[in-house]
Design an enzyme around this catalytic site. Structure first.
Site, PDB file in Angstrom:
ATOM      1  N   HIS A   6       2.085   8.673  17.852  1.00 27.46           N
ATOM      2  CA  HIS A   6       0.672   9.009  17.651  1.00 27.46           C
ATOM      3  C   HIS A   6       0.139   8.508  16.309  1.00 27.46           C
ATOM      4  O   HIS A   6      -1.078   8.441  16.102  1.00 27.46           O
ATOM      5  CB  HIS A   6       0.431  10.514  17.809  1.00 27.46           C
ATOM      6  N   ASP A  47       6.919  10.825  21.894  1.00 27.98           N
ATOM      7  CA  ASP A  47       6.152  10.547  20.679  1.00 27.98           C
ATOM      8  C   ASP A  47       7.055   9.876  19.635  1.00 27.98           C
ATOM      9  O   ASP A  47       7.457  10.492  18.642  1.00 27.98           O
ATOM     10  CB  ASP A  47       5.558  11.856  20.141  1.00 27.98           C
ATOM     11  N   SER A  65       3.820  14.020  10.059  1.00 28.96           N
ATOM     12  CA  SER A  65       4.111  13.342  11.323  1.00 28.96           C
ATOM     13  C   SER A  65       4.988  12.124  11.091  1.00 28.96           C
ATOM     14  O   SER A  65       4.779  11.363  10.145  1.00 28.96           O
ATOM     15  CB  SER A  65       2.821  12.861  11.989  1.00 28.96           C
TER      16      SER A  65
END
Length: 253
Positions: free
Chosen positions: A65, A109, A203
């Site tokens: 992402h 992801d 992230s």
């Protein structure tokens, strides 16, 4: 706006500006200078947007992402983002998202970033981190580490120094009940039963257990980083090892 909040329930942890996605470390401490030398700051032309980690001289592993923030370079070899120079900057030559990735709610992801030149591995400030060569037995409450740059509390301030914190593994069955819906092939750690966890800016960073990167930071719930809450979610790297190894072998995707 990018992959912000799926069904208004959880939010990926990319980084900044507009109260963005990403994340930093909650209740962490500054990382020792000679540790975690595999950590990478994934950046666009303006700022840090995600974490990542060096797994070969030419590839950084991060979250899929993070591609939504248009990463253009990777910074290696510094824990302080104010103390970086041109020799630490590596342009992103190619983004290799997992071919089945759609969004964080559907999982997968994970992404590899191919660098425009080989990282100076073996130099004092840069090293690789190992990936698991077999399925690891991550028992409930096993203590692991997660590191990143970003917010240190919900709606807090950014920091320049890399921070690290210890997080416990959360039993997947318990995690499933707390989240109600989870994508497949994930690891749950931190955020639940502890005040430690990830937040906006982390992230793509690694979940490190027994000195190996076993997970990739994917998401927590919304913008909420005031734990205890519910478990943070990481992509389980072991599941995707054949895909990762194929790209490393072919040096392309």
């Amino acid at each position: 706006m990018h992959a912000l909040c799926t069904l208004f329930v959880f939010c990926v942890l990319t980084s900044l500006g507009q109260k963005a996605l990403g994340s930093e470390i909650i209740n962490g401490k500054k990382t020792q200078k000679r540790s975690m030398k595999y950590m990478a700051s994934v950046q666009n032309n303006l700022q840090h947007i995600c974490g990542g980690f060096l797994i070969s001289e030419e590839f950084v592993l991060t979250a899929a992402h993070c591609a939504e923030r248009n990463p253009s370079r990777v910074v290696l070899g510094t824990h302080n983002l104010k103390k970086m120079n041109d020799t630490m900057k590596y342009e992103v030559k190619k983004m290799c998202k997992h071919p089945s990735y759609v969004n964080v709610s559907s999982g997968k992801d994970i992404m590899l970033l191919k660098l425009s030149k080989k990282a100076r591995v073996g130099k004092r400030k840069i090293s690789l981190i190992k990936l698991p060569n077999k399925k690891m037995n991550l028992k409930d409450n096993k203590k692991c580490l997660v590191a990143g740059w970003g917010l240190t509390e919900t709606n807090g301030q950014m920091v320049d120094d890399l921070r690290v914190v210890e997080v416990p593994i959360i039993n997947l069955e318990k995690c499933q009940k707390l989240w109600r819906k989870l994508p497949g092939h994930v690891i749950c750690a931190g955020g639940y039963g502890t005040k430690n966890g990830i937040c906006q800016g982390d992230s793509g960073g690694p979940l490190v257990c027994d000195k190996k990167a076993v997970g990739v930071a994917s998401y927590n719930r919304g913008y909420h980083c005031d734990y205890p809450d519910i478990p943070n979610i990481y992509t389980d790297i072991f599941t995707y090892l054949p895909w990762v190894k194929k790209i490393l072998k072919e040096n392309d995707c």
